[in-house]
Write a protein that holds these residues in place. Structure first.
Motif, short mmCIF file in Angstrom:
data_model
loop_
_atom_site.label_atom_id
_atom_site.label_comp_id
_atom_site.label_asym_id
_atom_site.label_seq_id
_atom_site.Cartn_x
_atom_site.Cartn_y
_atom_site.Cartn_z
N GLU A 29 0.83 -1.20 0.00
CA GLU A 29 0.00 0.00 0.00
C GLU A 29 0.87 1.25 0.00
O GLU A 29 0.59 2.21 -0.74
CB GLU A 29 -0.92 -0.02 1.23
N LYS A 32 2.34 1.85 -3.40
CA LYS A 32 1.37 2.43 -4.33
C LYS A 32 1.22 3.92 -4.08
O LYS A 32 1.17 4.72 -5.02
CB LYS A 32 0.01 1.74 -4.17
N ARG A 33 1.15 4.32 -2.82
CA ARG A 33 1.00 5.75 -2.49
C ARG A 33 2.22 6.55 -2.90
O ARG A 33 2.11 7.70 -3.31
CB ARG A 33 0.74 5.93 -1.00
N SER A 35 4.30 5.68 -5.28
CA SER A 35 4.62 5.37 -6.68
C SER A 35 6.00 4.73 -6.81
O SER A 35 6.80 5.10 -7.66
CB SER A 35 4.54 6.62 -7.55
#
Length: 165
Positions: A29, A32-33, A35
């Motif tokens: 997670e 993803k935040r 990148s």
């Protein structure tokens, strides 16, 4: 020398978990935040650079700072939350009791029905066995009846059968 510098500047997923004090799910997670795409070495093992871990730590700190104000706001009104939680708990208990009562009422006579069903099944099997026995007896009586031959004037004579063994 270049490989040693690369080894010193890379971290395995286990090391990243230890540094961030989290699990793989949260690391995914955070990636993803931020990148960040984890890279793989020639052996196919995933690794992170120190800069990437620093970015992950920064994103994790931002995430925690966003969730902390909500927690402190909830903590400012504990009596309201406690009363809401207590009323929800009471509602849950009331609903559970009512549902249990309705189910008990509906199933109240089921024990007797089950016992009666078992008794009927036993009786049915007993009657089937009696039918089998009576059919055997009817067959034997028909054979005995067929062994009598009329000799006239309403008299019958039993014809002897020879049983060959």
């Amino acid at each position: 020398m270049l490989k040693e510098a690369l080894k010193e500047k890379t971290l395995s997923p286990q090391q990243v978990r230890a540094i961030l004090n989290t699990d793989n799910k949260e690391i995914v997670e955070l990636c993803k935040r931020a990148s960040i795409l984890p890279r793989k070495n020639s052996k196919g093992q995933t690794y992170f650079s120190y800069d990437e871990v620093k970015n992950l730590r920064r994103v994790q700190a931002q995430k925690r700072s966003v969730t902390n104000p909500m927690v402190t706001q909830v903590q400012k009104q504990p009596s309201a939350m406690r009363s809401i939680l207590a009323s929800l708990q009471q509602m849950e208990n009331t609903l559970s009791d009512k549902i249990a009562k309705v189910i008990d009422e509906k199933l109240e006579g089921m024990d007797e029905v089950v016992v009666e069903l078992i008794r009927c099944k036993t009786d049915n099997e007993t009657l089937r066995q009696k039918i089998v026995d009576l059919n055997k007896e009817v067959y034997q009586l028909k054979n005995d009846l067929n062994s009598f031959k009329p000799i006239g004037l309403g008299l019958y004579r039993k014809k002897e059968r020879h049983v060959w063994e």
